[in-house]
Design an enzyme around this catalytic site. Structure first.
Site, PDB file in Angstrom:
ATOM      1  N   HIS A 167      -9.712  28.967  52.074  1.00 21.92           N
ATOM      2  CA  HIS A 167      -9.828  29.959  53.151  1.00 21.92           C
ATOM      3  C   HIS A 167      -8.682  30.965  52.980  1.00 21.92           C
ATOM      4  CE1 HIS A 167      -9.469  31.419  57.340  1.00 21.92           C
ATOM      5  NE2 HIS A 167     -10.708  31.008  57.504  1.00 21.92           N
ATOM      6  N   ASP A 244      -4.773  21.722  53.906  1.00 18.05           N
ATOM      7  CA  ASP A 244      -5.408  22.475  54.991  1.00 18.05           C
ATOM      8  C   ASP A 244      -6.570  21.613  55.495  1.00 18.05           C
ATOM      9  OD1 ASP A 244      -7.156  24.007  56.462  1.00 18.05           O
ATOM     10  OD2 ASP A 244      -7.194  25.697  55.061  1.00 18.05           O
ATOM     11  N   GLN A 247     -11.172  22.045  58.116  1.00 19.79           N
ATOM     12  CA  GLN A 247     -12.580  21.643  58.062  1.00 19.79           C
ATOM     13  C   GLN A 247     -12.778  20.144  57.895  1.00 19.79           C
ATOM     14  OE1 GLN A 247     -15.070  23.449  58.871  1.00 19.79           O
ATOM     15  NE2 GLN A 247     -14.108  25.461  58.827  1.00 19.79           N
ATOM     16  N   LYS A 270     -11.400  23.342  66.000  1.00 17.78           N
ATOM     17  CA  LYS A 270     -12.423  22.849  65.064  1.00 17.78           C
ATOM     18  C   LYS A 270     -12.796  21.406  65.399  1.00 17.78           C
ATOM     19  CE  LYS A 270     -11.680  26.311  61.916  1.00 17.78           C
ATOM     20  NZ  LYS A 270     -12.562  27.447  61.704  1.00 17.78           N
ATOM     21  N   CYS A 408     -14.251  34.245  55.509  1.00 14.98           N
ATOM     22  CA  CYS A 408     -12.825  34.258  55.121  1.00 14.98           C
ATOM     23  C   CYS A 408     -12.605  33.429  53.859  1.00 14.98           C
ATOM     24  CB  CYS A 408     -11.923  33.743  56.236  1.00 14.98           C
ATOM     25  SG  CYS A 408     -12.038  34.716  57.731  1.00 14.98           S
TER      26      CYS A 408
END
Ligand code: PMP
Length: 450
Positions: A167, A244, A247, A270, A408
């Site tokens: 991202h 990261d 997700q 999220k 993104c």
């Protein structure tokens, strides 16, 4: 449009727990739910999306005359009543600034905030609450790492490795740092399936590698990175690792100690929590070495006009008044997810994703992007003859909310020769019937385009 009035009295925890009727086995809900461990929480035979949907007020409305189908979960998730209730209750009964005043509400608000920190610690299995820093979300978390660890430890000629799947939030801050420090930013390539090419990663690693920062789960193809292997490989070169988790957090259990990553970052929104709250996990001994990022209240021990002594982590990285209600909401969201169980959630969402892929791939003129070995909850495709943004608007007319654009993740999409894709992304409150409706709607859109 059907209106939905939220009555806070309807949103108390008991009502929500009682909706899990299949869990009743003579033991009161809360007791049974509390006894469940992280991995063996509600198993899929009692997993009921219909019951879960009742917890999410927003899902029960019509958009353009059609029942709303929320397939934009990778962008943000909807909030269960327990979370809405926890935030409302905080403002109704406990609101205060924290850590500073001697009065009762300050004490309650501080306790609530610190309890939420411990809930995050427990959810990702960090060793201590001091390893959890509250931030606005993943973007702010990665910027914090770049501005503290990166500025202190990365210099001219050093190398930073990211992935083509990342991202923009994991590209731009590192790129800015690399330019400023004259360091090199290298991106691990991906193959035609949207998988990371591990051999290429191995070749990028070297004595100059200072940090490897990459997404656990990609937001465009749903690729699950071989995160443990990648961390182990980075370790061999003494490189720091940043994961990261934007997700992955809602779809797969995370154990930062088992992963042995140096940093792990995620956004609350999220995972069914409010906007504007997220967390950075950092190994304690590493956080202690880092300089502060923003200056102001709370991050200090002592201030004179000439000098400041900084606070210890995590306060050192939490300048100013934090999002206390957001943290409370995040705690409630993580408790909620934990009660259902990420094992059961993952199994169900996998079923949904594979069902969607199978049905979508049978549509003429529809091209799925990527076919990752291990994937989670996200599917991307393009349609012959229908511009992506237009497709998104036409599907909205059918009550279907999904993302149409670049997500993104421009380098990832460009690897597949496209600038944009249509991206449904699934959650435990979605159903196969909703996917069937998506298929019908896509067929309608493609027929209109002919
Ligand atoms: N990383 C990934 C993989 C994401 O999907 C997102 C959100 N789309 C982000 C980072 C940024 O998260 P946020 O906007 O919550 O900071």
């Amino acid at each position: 449009m059907e209106s939905f009035n939220i009555d806070l009295d309807d949103i108390n925890l008991d009502v929500v727990y009682k909706s899990f009727s299949s869990l009743q086995s003579g033991i009161p809900y809360s007791e049974e739910l509390q006894r469940m461990s992280f991995d063996d929480a509600v198993t899929s035979d009692v997993f009921s999306p219909e019951q879960i949907r009742r917890d999410f007020p927003i899902l029960h409305q019509r958009i353009n005359g059609k029942p709303l189908i929320w397939f934009d979960n990778a962008a943000t998730t909807q909030k269960p009543k327990v979370v809405i209730d926890a935030v409302a209750r905080f403002y109704a009964t406990d609101n205060s600034n924290i850590h500073r005043a001697a009065h009762t509400l300050a004490g309650r608000a501080t306790d609530a905030y610190e309890k939420a920190r411990d809930t995050v610690r427990n959810f990702i299995h960090a060793a201590a609450p001091e390893e959890i820093v509250f931030v606005r979300g993943t973007t702010e978390g990665i910027n914090l790492i770049v501005q503290t660890y990166g500025r202190k430890y990365i210099g001219e000629g050093d190398e930073i490795i990211i992935s083509t799947l990342d991202h923009h939030a994991n590209i731009v801050p590192w790129q800015q740092l690399a330019k400023e420090k004259k360091a090199r930013l290298l991106a691990i390539p991906i193959d035609d399936n949207g998988d990371i090419i591990l051999e290429a990663y191995e070749r990028l690693l070297g004595p100059k590698t200072k940090v490897v920062s990459f997404g656990h789960v990609n937001n465009t193809f749903g690729t699950v990175a071989p995160v443990r292997t990648m961390i182990e490989m980075a370790r061999r070169y003494n490189a720091r690792t940043v994961i990261d988790g934007a997700q992955s957090i809602a779809h797969t259990p995370v154990d930062v100690q088992k992963l042995d990553c140096d940093f792990f970052v995620f956004s609350g929104h999220k995972i069914y929590a409010p906007n504007g709250i997220g967390a950075v996990y950092g190994k304690r001994e590493l956080l202690e070495l880092l300089p502060p990022w923003q200056g102001g209240g709370n991050m200090i021990k002592d201030v004179t006009i000439e000098e400041t002594q900084f606070n210890v982590p995590p306060a050192r990285f939490e300048a100013g008044t934090p999002n206390v209600a957001g943290a409370v909401g995040l705690g409630a969201a993580l408790d909620y997810v934990k009660r259902i169980g990420l094992g059961a959630i993952g199994t169900y969402e996998h079923e949904l994703t594979e069902y969607a892929r199978t049905r979508l791939s049978a549509i003429k003129g529809l091209h799925l992007l990527g076919n990752p070995r291990e994937r989670v909850s996200v599917v991307s495709f393009i349609l012959d003859g229908v511009p992506t943004i237009e497709a998104g608007q036409l599907l909205d007319k059918e009550g279907i909310a999904l993302r149409a654009g670049h997500h993104c993740a421009q380098p990832a999409l460009r690897r597949f020769g496209v600038e944009a894709s249509i991206r449904p992304s699934f959650s435990f409150y979605n159903t196969k019937e909703e996917i069937d409706r998506l298929i019908e709607a896509i067929l309608k859109v493609t027929r209109q385009a002919l």
